[in-house]
Motif scaffolding. Structure first.
Motif, PDB file in Angstrom:
ATOM      1  N   LEU A 186       0.702  -1.150  -0.052  1.00 61.74           N
ATOM      2  CA  LEU A 186       0.086  -0.146   0.210  1.00 61.74           C
ATOM      3  C   LEU A 186       1.001   1.331  -0.222  1.00 61.74           C
ATOM      4  O   LEU A 186       0.735   2.178  -0.678  1.00 61.74           O
ATOM      5  N   ASN A 187       1.860   1.130   0.741  1.00 67.49           N
ATOM      6  CA  ASN A 187       2.962   2.173   0.860  1.00 67.49           C
ATOM      7  C   ASN A 187       3.485   2.598  -0.673  1.00 67.49           C
ATOM      8  O   ASN A 187       3.388   3.813  -0.951  1.00 67.49           O
ATOM      9  N   ASP A 188       3.730   1.714  -1.193  1.00 72.08           N
ATOM     10  CA  ASP A 188       4.647   1.687  -2.656  1.00 72.08           C
ATOM     11  C   ASP A 188       3.518   2.333  -3.656  1.00 72.08           C
ATOM     12  O   ASP A 188       3.878   3.197  -4.346  1.00 72.08           O
ATOM     13  N   VAL A 189       2.201   1.984  -3.395  1.00 68.38           N
ATOM     14  CA  VAL A 189       1.058   2.406  -4.209  1.00 68.38           C
ATOM     15  C   VAL A 189       0.922   3.882  -4.104  1.00 68.38           C
ATOM     16  O   VAL A 189       0.930   4.765  -4.958  1.00 68.38           O
ATOM     17  N   ILE A 190       0.888   4.346  -2.689  1.00 69.85           N
ATOM     18  CA  ILE A 190       0.633   5.703  -2.552  1.00 69.85           C
ATOM     19  C   ILE A 190       1.898   6.607  -3.130  1.00 69.85           C
ATOM     20  O   ILE A 190       1.797   7.568  -3.488  1.00 69.85           O
TER      21      ILE A 190
END
Length: 339
Positions: free
Chosen positions: A150-154
């Protein structure tokens, strides 16, 4: 834990000293190793990080990922701390120290560069090493994978706008090659290898076979960490030895930010009743930094020898000792969290 693991901080200190010494004795060797990179990602370091990440990926149970949505608290803390708090507090600390506290010791033009470097670090929360810190705190591997993903997508959507806002510039050239390559090297490849290994082990001996295999390869993970420290300090040893006072000044806001962000996220998780297996990785994600991305953008925007690039390098050097101290604290306070 084995006796070796219990004294990990001591071995890391020895690795730091070894890196500094070897960097001075064998500069040509470290110079050659530093050139083995693509899109600002050093491939030798990437292999060592892969060795650290792979053992945790074997513990990932892909079938259990669907249930993580029913426990959103850890994800909420990760997103809010990483993207709504951390970049702005880092920028504020940069202004505080380099416009005020250290103002009489630093040229204003250099101060602007140092603030820019801090902003780049603050806007790039960690990806790869989170799996290492999570493993050392016995974090939930499935939940950690979702948090990092999720962090990478954001990051794909939010990094450039946040940096542009805080730097006051209109265009940021995001090094997409660095971003994509890092995600592939540090998440996709070890995850695929871990899932394949887990499936093979389950077919041969069930969960016991998985646990036995992970115990056997755990020393390789620790060795990868120590060799990574040797390389990082060997690459930058001349910078540290040439400007020790400046390095300490640059490290000061980074240290305050690291411990402050950890205290905020970890304390929030404790107050919210988040289990320790989720709380520890949740706090550690925001504490460490995606230094490959920060270094690449600093070089692209300001140049290889800029103050901004130097700050991102100092961030790399500070990270491992700081994170190990926080891992130790998290392990000592595990009993304070709900089972």
């Amino acid at each position: 834990m084995t006796s070796f693991e219990r004294y990990l901080s001591l071995w890391v200190l020895a690795a730091i000293l070894a890196g500094l010494a070897l960097g001075q004795v064998l500069p040509a060797v470290f110079g050659l190793l530093a050139q083995i990179e693509y899109a600002s990602v050093n491939l030798v370091v990437a292999v060592l990080i892969w060795a650290m990440v792979y053992p945790m990926m074997i513990a990932v149970d892909i079938g259990s990922l669907a249930g993580i949505g029913r426990k959103p608290k850890g994800l909420v803390i990760t997103v809010i701390v990483n993207w709504l708090i951390k970049p702005f507090t880092m920028a504020a600390l940069g202004v505080l120290f380099f416009r005020h506290v250290f103002a009489d010791m630093i040229d204003p033009a250099d101060a602007a560069q140092y603030i820019a470097g801090l902003i780049l670090l603050g806007a790039a929360p960690c990806t790869a090493m989170v799996f290492v810190w999570s493993q050392l705190t016995k974090g939930d591997p499935n939940y950690t994978l979702v948090q990092v993903s999720l962090n990478d997508v954001i990051m794909v959507f939010a990094f450039a706008p946040i940096v542009a806002l805080l730097l006051g510039v209109t265009e940021i050239a995001v090094p997409w090659e660095t971003l994509v390559l890092s995600v592939v090297l540090y998440v996709a490849i070890p995850l695929a290898a871990g899932l394949a290994t887990r499936s093979w082990l389950i077919s041969r001996g069930g969960q016991d076979a998985v646990d036995t295999f992970r115990r056997r390869i755990k020393p390789a993970s620790v060795l990868g960490l120590l060799l990574t420290v040797v390389l990082l300090f060997g690459f930058q040893g001349s910078v540290i030895l040439a400007q020790p006072v400046l390095i300490l000044m640059l490290a000061t806001p980074i240290l305050i930010q690291s411990y402050g962000i950890f205290a905020l996220a970890y304390g929030w998780a404790w107050a919210w009743g988040v289990p320790h297996r989720v709380a520890a990785p949740c706090a550690l994600i925001g504490t460490s930094n995606f230094f490959e991305l920060a270094v690449a953008v600093a070089i692209g925007l300001f140049g290889l020898n800029s103050g901004a690039a130097l700050v991102t390098v100092v961030g790399v050097l500070v990270e491992v000792p700081v994170m190990l101290s926080l891992v130790a604290f998290a392990n000592r306070t595990r009993a304070r969290f709900p089972a």
